[in-house]
Design a protein around this motif. Sequence first.
Motif, PDB file in Angstrom:
ATOM      1  N   TYR A  72      18.157  11.081  -8.883  1.00  0.00           N
ATOM      2  CA  TYR A  72      18.371  11.442 -10.285  1.00  0.00           C
ATOM      3  C   TYR A  72      19.484  10.682 -10.984  1.00  0.00           C
ATOM      4  CZ  TYR A  72      22.091  14.190  -8.152  1.00  0.00           C
ATOM      5  OH  TYR A  72      23.197  14.559  -7.426  1.00  0.00           O
ATOM      6  N   THR A  73      20.220   9.849 -10.254  1.00  0.00           N
ATOM      7  CA  THR A  73      21.318   9.145 -10.935  1.00  0.00           C
ATOM      8  C   THR A  73      21.549   7.784 -10.278  1.00  0.00           C
ATOM      9  OG1 THR A  73      23.634   9.311 -11.642  1.00  0.00           O
ATOM     10  CG2 THR A  73      23.084  10.373  -9.562  1.00  0.00           C
ATOM     11  N   VAL A  74      22.024   6.834 -11.073  1.00  0.00           N
ATOM     12  CA  VAL A  74      22.055   5.447 -10.584  1.00  0.00           C
ATOM     13  C   VAL A  74      23.482   4.913 -10.547  1.00  0.00           C
ATOM     14  CG1 VAL A  74      21.572   4.539 -12.914  1.00  0.00           C
ATOM     15  CG2 VAL A  74      21.081   3.134 -10.939  1.00  0.00           C
ATOM     16  N   GLY A 119      13.378  -0.307   4.416  1.00  0.00           N
ATOM     17  CA  GLY A 119      13.744   0.914   3.696  1.00  0.00           C
ATOM     18  C   GLY A 119      15.130   1.402   4.079  1.00  0.00           C
ATOM     19  N   ALA A 120      15.435   2.615   3.624  1.00  0.00           N
ATOM     20  CA  ALA A 120      16.772   3.176   3.785  1.00  0.00           C
ATOM     21  C   ALA A 120      17.147   3.445   5.244  1.00  0.00           C
ATOM     22  CB  ALA A 120      16.873   4.471   2.972  1.00  0.00           C
ATOM     23  N   GLY A 121      16.167   3.395   6.147  1.00  0.00           N
ATOM     24  CA  GLY A 121      16.471   3.549   7.572  1.00  0.00           C
ATOM     25  C   GLY A 121      17.116   2.309   8.162  1.00  0.00           C
ATOM     26  N   GLY A 179      20.826   4.892   2.859  1.00  0.00           N
ATOM     27  CA  GLY A 179      20.167   5.544   1.735  1.00  0.00           C
ATOM     28  C   GLY A 179      20.756   5.237   0.368  1.00  0.00           C
ATOM     29  N   GLY A 180      19.945   5.581  -0.621  1.00  0.00           N
ATOM     30  CA  GLY A 180      20.328   5.343  -2.011  1.00  0.00           C
ATOM     31  C   GLY A 180      19.353   4.359  -2.635  1.00  0.00           C
ATOM     32  N   VAL A 181      19.287   4.426  -3.958  1.00  0.00           N
ATOM     33  CA  VAL A 181      18.422   3.490  -4.683  1.00  0.00           C
ATOM     34  C   VAL A 181      19.234   2.218  -4.855  1.00  0.00           C
ATOM     35  CG1 VAL A 181      17.094   3.150  -6.799  1.00  0.00           C
ATOM     36  CG2 VAL A 181      17.245   5.423  -5.771  1.00  0.00           C
ATOM     37  N   THR A 182      19.196   1.367  -3.820  1.00  0.00           N
ATOM     38  CA  THR A 182      20.045   0.166  -3.770  1.00  0.00           C
ATOM     39  C   THR A 182      19.234  -1.116  -3.907  1.00  0.00           C
ATOM     40  OG1 THR A 182      19.824  -0.144  -1.367  1.00  0.00           O
ATOM     41  CG2 THR A 182      21.563   1.342  -2.106  1.00  0.00           C
ATOM     42  N   VAL A 185       0.856  -1.191   0.000  1.00  0.00           N
ATOM     43  CA  VAL A 185       0.000   0.000   0.000  1.00  0.00           C
ATOM     44  C   VAL A 185       0.888   1.236   0.000  1.00  0.00           C
ATOM     45  CG1 VAL A 185      -2.153  -0.915   0.947  1.00  0.00           C
ATOM     46  CG2 VAL A 185      -0.320  -0.296   2.511  1.00  0.00           C
ATOM     47  N   GLU A 186       0.630   2.126  -0.951  1.00  0.00           N
ATOM     48  CA  GLU A 186       1.469   3.318  -1.169  1.00  0.00           C
ATOM     49  C   GLU A 186       0.581   4.554  -1.071  1.00  0.00           C
ATOM     50  OE1 GLU A 186       4.707   4.493  -1.780  1.00  0.00           O
ATOM     51  OE2 GLU A 186       3.608   6.390  -1.936  1.00  0.00           O
ATOM     52  N   ARG A 187       1.086   5.531  -0.333  1.00  0.00           N
ATOM     53  CA  ARG A 187       0.342   6.770  -0.107  1.00  0.00           C
ATOM     54  C   ARG A 187       0.165   7.599  -1.387  1.00  0.00           C
ATOM     55  NH1 ARG A 187       2.346  12.159   2.211  1.00  0.00           N
ATOM     56  NH2 ARG A 187       4.155  11.576   1.008  1.00  0.00           N
ATOM     57  N   PRO A 214      -2.913   5.624   1.652  1.00  0.00           N
ATOM     58  CA  PRO A 214      -2.045   5.940   2.794  1.00  0.00           C
ATOM     59  C   PRO A 214      -2.397   5.125   4.040  1.00  0.00           C
ATOM     60  CG  PRO A 214      -3.517   7.798   2.267  1.00  0.00           C
ATOM     61  CD  PRO A 214      -3.755   6.756   1.227  1.00  0.00           C
ATOM     62  N   VAL A 215      -1.340   4.703   4.721  1.00  0.00           N
ATOM     63  CA  VAL A 215      -1.527   3.975   5.990  1.00  0.00           C
ATOM     64  C   VAL A 215      -1.725   5.002   7.099  1.00  0.00           C
ATOM     65  CG1 VAL A 215      -0.328   2.539   7.690  1.00  0.00           C
ATOM     66  CG2 VAL A 215      -0.150   2.010   5.243  1.00  0.00           C
ATOM     67  N   ARG A 216      -2.757   4.788   7.926  1.00  0.00           N
ATOM     68  CA  ARG A 216      -2.958   5.660   9.092  1.00  0.00           C
ATOM     69  C   ARG A 216      -2.236   5.088  10.299  1.00  0.00           C
ATOM     70  NH1 ARG A 216      -6.735   5.074  12.731  1.00  0.00           N
ATOM     71  NH2 ARG A 216      -8.066   3.856  11.374  1.00  0.00           N
TER      72      ARG A 216
HETATM   73  C1  LIG Z   1      16.221  14.736  -3.593  1.00  0.00           C
HETATM   74  C2  LIG Z   1      16.771  13.354  -3.520  1.00  0.00           C
HETATM   75  C3  LIG Z   1      17.810  12.979  -4.374  1.00  0.00           C
HETATM   76  C4  LIG Z   1      18.327  11.699  -4.307  1.00  0.00           C
HETATM   77  N1  LIG Z   1      19.256  11.322  -5.234  1.00  0.00           N
HETATM   78  C5  LIG Z   1      19.631  10.028  -5.308  1.00  0.00           C
HETATM   79  C6  LIG Z   1      20.379   9.562  -6.404  1.00  0.00           C
HETATM   80  O1  LIG Z   1      20.637  10.300  -7.353  1.00  0.00           O
HETATM   81  N2  LIG Z   1      20.752   8.256  -6.424  1.00  0.00           N
HETATM   82  C7  LIG Z   1      20.437   7.397  -5.419  1.00  0.00           C
HETATM   83  O2  LIG Z   1      20.823   6.219  -5.468  1.00  0.00           O
HETATM   84  N3  LIG Z   1      19.693   7.817  -4.360  1.00  0.00           N
HETATM   85  C8  LIG Z   1      19.258   9.092  -4.306  1.00  0.00           C
HETATM   86  N4  LIG Z   1      18.444   9.517  -3.301  1.00  0.00           N
HETATM   87  C9  LIG Z   1      18.160   8.607  -2.182  1.00  0.00           C
HETATM   88  C10 LIG Z   1      17.119   7.569  -2.530  1.00  0.00           C
HETATM   89  O3  LIG Z   1      16.134   8.118  -3.366  1.00  0.00           O
HETATM   90  C11 LIG Z   1      16.450   7.044  -1.260  1.00  0.00           C
HETATM   91  O4  LIG Z   1      17.434   6.652  -0.331  1.00  0.00           O
HETATM   92  C12 LIG Z   1      15.573   5.840  -1.616  1.00  0.00           C
HETATM   93  O5  LIG Z   1      14.516   6.270  -2.452  1.00  0.00           O
HETATM   94  C13 LIG Z   1      15.014   5.197  -0.363  1.00  0.00           C
HETATM   95  O6  LIG Z   1      14.102   4.198  -0.762  1.00  0.00           O
HETATM   96  P1  LIG Z   1      13.029   3.659   0.266  1.00  0.00           P
HETATM   97  O7  LIG Z   1      12.182   2.665  -0.456  1.00  0.00           O
HETATM   98  O8  LIG Z   1      13.703   3.228   1.496  1.00  0.00           O
HETATM   99  O9  LIG Z   1      12.155   4.914   0.674  1.00  0.00           O
HETATM  100  P2  LIG Z   1      11.358   5.998  -0.161  1.00  0.00           P
HETATM  101  O10 LIG Z   1      11.866   6.068  -1.553  1.00  0.00           O
HETATM  102  O11 LIG Z   1      11.387   7.248   0.660  1.00  0.00           O
HETATM  103  O12 LIG Z   1       9.885   5.422  -0.191  1.00  0.00           O
HETATM  104  C14 LIG Z   1       9.044   5.469   0.947  1.00  0.00           C
HETATM  105  C15 LIG Z   1       7.633   5.357   0.439  1.00  0.00           C
HETATM  106  O13 LIG Z   1       6.726   5.321   1.539  1.00  0.00           O
HETATM  107  C16 LIG Z   1       5.575   6.041   1.155  1.00  0.00           C
HETATM  108  N5  LIG Z   1       4.833   6.418   2.359  1.00  0.00           N
HETATM  109  C17 LIG Z   1       5.158   7.351   3.285  1.00  0.00           C
HETATM  110  N6  LIG Z   1       4.209   7.403   4.238  1.00  0.00           N
HETATM  111  C18 LIG Z   1       3.275   6.487   3.906  1.00  0.00           C
HETATM  112  C19 LIG Z   1       2.046   6.078   4.495  1.00  0.00           C
HETATM  113  N7  LIG Z   1       1.590   6.625   5.614  1.00  0.00           N
HETATM  114  N8  LIG Z   1       1.320   5.101   3.875  1.00  0.00           N
HETATM  115  C20 LIG Z   1       1.769   4.531   2.720  1.00  0.00           C
HETATM  116  N9  LIG Z   1       2.919   4.886   2.123  1.00  0.00           N
HETATM  117  C21 LIG Z   1       3.665   5.850   2.711  1.00  0.00           C
HETATM  118  C22 LIG Z   1       6.138   7.224   0.413  1.00  0.00           C
HETATM  119  O14 LIG Z   1       5.155   7.857  -0.388  1.00  0.00           O
HETATM  120  C23 LIG Z   1       7.215   6.549  -0.416  1.00  0.00           C
HETATM  121  O15 LIG Z   1       6.706   6.073  -1.640  1.00  0.00           O
HETATM  122  C24 LIG Z   1      17.853  10.775  -3.362  1.00  0.00           C
HETATM  123  C25 LIG Z   1      16.787  11.138  -2.534  1.00  0.00           C
HETATM  124  C26 LIG Z   1      16.246  12.409  -2.617  1.00  0.00           C
HETATM  125  C27 LIG Z   1      15.092  12.767  -1.751  1.00  0.00           C
END
Ligand SMILES: Cc1cc2nc3c(=O)[nH]c(=O)nc-3n(C[C@H](O)[C@H](O)[C@H](O)COP(=O)(O)OP(=O)(O)OC[C@H]3O[C@@H](n4cnc5c(N)ncnc54)[C@H](O)[C@@H]3O)c2cc1C
Length: 521
Positions: free
Chosen positions: A44-46, A491-493, A498-501, A18-20, A254-256
């Motif tokens: 923006y970059t991979v 997630g990234a926490g 962090g990063g698109v890994t 479920v995605e907000r 969205p999750v409450r």
């Molecule tokens: C400005 C910016 C530039 C970046 N540049 C790069 C880059 O160039 N290369 C790179 O590798 N990394 C980059 N990063 C880091 C990378 O994007 C993040 O570390 C990565 O997206 C984390 O993935 P995630 O799935 O953990 O979390 P997120 O991508 O933050 O996803 C979390 C998801 O949870 C959803 N969510 C939040 N609350 C709720 C809720 N209550 N109910 C349901 N869904 C909810 C959000 O909408 C979101 O879709 C960048 C990040 C930012 C913000």
Amino acid sequence: MATCAAYLGMAGLSVKVVERRPVVGGAAVTAEFHPGFRNSVAAYTVSLLNPKIIRDLRLHEHGLRIVERRAQNFLPASDGTYLLAAEGQTERHIAKFAPRDAQRYADFNRELDAAADVLRDLVLRAPPNLTSGLTFKSLSEFIKIGGLANRLRRTPAEQVRTLYDLITKSAGDYLDRWFEGDLVKALFGFDAVVGNYASPYTPGTAYVLLHHAFGEVNGKKRIWGHAVGGMGAITQAMARSAAGAGVDIETDAPVREVLVERDRACGVALEDGRVVRSRAVAANVNPRLLYTGLVPGAALPPAFRTRIEGWRCGSGTFRMNLALSRLPSFTALPGSEPADHHTSGIIIAPSLHYMERAYHDARQQEWSREPIIEMLIPSTLDDSLAPPGAHVASLFCQHVAPQLANGRSWRDHRDGVADLMIDTIERHAPGFKASVVGRQVFSPLDLEETFGLTGGDIFHGALSLDQLFWARPMIGYADYRGPLRGLYHCGAGAHPGGGVTGAPGHNAARAIIADRRWRAV
Ligand SMILES: Cc1cc2nc3c(=O)[nH]c(=O)nc-3n(C[C@H](O)[C@H](O)[C@H](O)COP(=O)(O)OP(=O)(O)OC[C@H]3O[C@@H](n4cnc5c(N)ncnc54)[C@H](O)[C@@H]3O)c2cc1C
């Protein structure tokens, strides 16, 4: 999230995402931001996307194509000099202004490569986790520590020393030891302050540099590339892979609240009142958001709650997308016809001292008057993003304060700071401002409101030693399992940060599948 879901689906579990937002992908999405102009909205970059995950999820078969930049970075300086970092050319460019640095460049890269290899080995593994008592779980953690010790034992002592330097030192101290030239130090120093609200001389920033070095593009280590169609192409391919494995994905949902019964997570309640019950809940939101916003406080151990409230988040990041009528022509390297440097990460920050000043400026005055900017023009590699002859640019700018003081809002300052970013590029590329025909602006507040990034933190929590590895998100919870049974961090926490890994999703899925095997969920 989609990575975790895909692995769980492939293991035969019944999974719902479920995605907000109206689209999955979090900070890695593509959208039209000006009529006819599309771009990666935030990320923006991979480079960091793990190759095993690309293979396992068959992302290429699901449409992902990653292309290399023709040059990695271009750093113009205000005195008219520049550094171009490109395969086979970097040393020649460095030699123009720092011959001794050019001689040391290959050794430096060998040292950084070796350290990045160690990190790369750890990315898809859960860090050792603190457990109490003598249980099967504590034994398996001992085995993990043994494995880690063995990895270090196989690493030459000098490499271990380097690794320790990179984990503890400032990037500035580390780079000053290697190089003399400002531009070459800035080339690497930029990676230490990306998303990191710190001076390059803040201890611990060398790790952030290393964090940006564990990636690869199409098998070439430590380089950055472009996902054709923008970063959304990555997460859409992940979502297609998950859907193919039977995962049900619902957007605008969205999750409450995370539902808790008898000390275990048993599903989620959505904002619209619906309830989704499950044996396990995996969350990829910032841990502070999860535990202070979505999990009922009374369900958490008080000490855990207090500590997670202190989870440090807040990047000094300001992000813009620009629609351009033409390519910029730089004073240091004139010409608006497409050239290699236009495909690179263009770094406006010619020295570590410039970056240090930007940080202190932001601390004192909330945004730096001479900000650090990386500009990428992905339309030079991908004609699907802009109309013929026109271009899109991503501006990744630091440093700005995550929150403004005295009740002032980023809403009132966003446009002025966006103008400052454009003026900063204009100083290096006269005529740039006039070429901007459309813009999208994200202050830290916008990043929080749009993507749920607490404090605008791009990493879901600072990448500092107190919040890394076995302390991410907290000592005792580094194995992707939260303090409630059935609740997982994907997630990234969580490690590796962090990063698109795709890595936290991969590792969390492994924990969930293991617990299911042992009937712990
Ligand atoms: C400005 C910016 C530039 C970046 N540049 C790069 C880059 O160039 N290369 C790179 O590798 N990394 C980059 N990063 C880091 C990378 O994007 C993040 O570390 C990565 O997206 C984390 O993935 P995630 O799935 O953990 O979390 P997120 O991508 O933050 O996803 C979390 C998801 O949870 C959803 N969510 C939040 N609350 C709720 C809720 N209550 N109910 C349901 N869904 C909810 C959000 O909408 C979101 O879709 C960048 C990040 C930012 C913000």
